[in-house]
Design a protein around this motif. Sequence first.
Motif: not given
Length: 336
Positions: A42-43, A67-68, A72-74
């Motif tokens: 994750p994320p 993922a969204a 912090g969404a990567g």
Amino acid sequence: MTTRPEPPTTRPGTVLRFRDRHGVPVEATVTDRREDPLQPAPPLRSCLLTLSYADGGRHEARHVGPAAPGPGAGYDALDNEILAGLRLSRLCGAGPYPSEVSRLIGYEADGELPFVLLAPYRGRPVGGTLGRILPSESLPFQRSLLTGLRWTSAAGIAHRALSPETVHWDTVCAQITGFTEAAPAGTPRSVAGAPPWWAPEQRPGQAGGVVTGDDDVWAAGRLIFCVATGRAPERADLADAPPDLARLLQGVFGPPEGRPSVRELLRRLDAADPVPRGLSPDVALERGRADFFALRARKHPQTVPAAEPEPAWPAPAGPTIPDEPSRRGRPWRRRR
């Protein structure tokens, strides 16, 4: 339990627009979607797609994305994955691509839903075979793992997160995957990886110096030791290791400046350097470098030796491959 919504870019029938590993815009239709048993950390999340092209071609691809959306969404992790894939693609050029590293198919870095497309990984994470690898497989594992690291080193990047989860094994060849923490050589070292596999200079409070292409030697040594002996990584002591293993890993767990290079480890295994000599440089990159030196000579002539040449580089014959992906919403940029 709440089911995560399926990203619209992966639904069957969706037209996927992205750039291939040469930077050329392409379109493909998603004809099939399957769950990925090897989910990234994750994320990020991933799924397996079948892509169909207008010319009748097909590709099996691993679609990796956040993922969204949101903080912090990567996105940085995706950028690192794309950077590593582009540099390896440039290094290989039109030649064969090494099976010891994961392969970039395409990427979309600036859209609302950025993603990267990778060729499906080979084998399974070696963490499932630690201590159970056949004695006859030990040497092929060592050679193929170090071969993969030699390619990443030649491409000017360090993986920085080698572990039993990011190194795969199919009983014939190891494959290095998961370049989400990769960094170019020459950049300042930072905390990366995870215990007990991270090298001392990548741990909190100890990170220092600059990244080199041989920064993964320490983690690779631990993996090789554990796969060969079945012992826990904390017990990687060469004092009572088999003679061949102790000879191979001599100096690997010492200070960074005294560790052997990947090329030296391959030499200890009597393995040839897998990277061909005389690889053609990227024309656009070399032209930019020449322009930089010419500009520096005009602005600060005292910093340039009088004998330094300023060659005239030919215009690139094909599309320019960006040196690294942008952060979301920003134009492509090159690392100076």
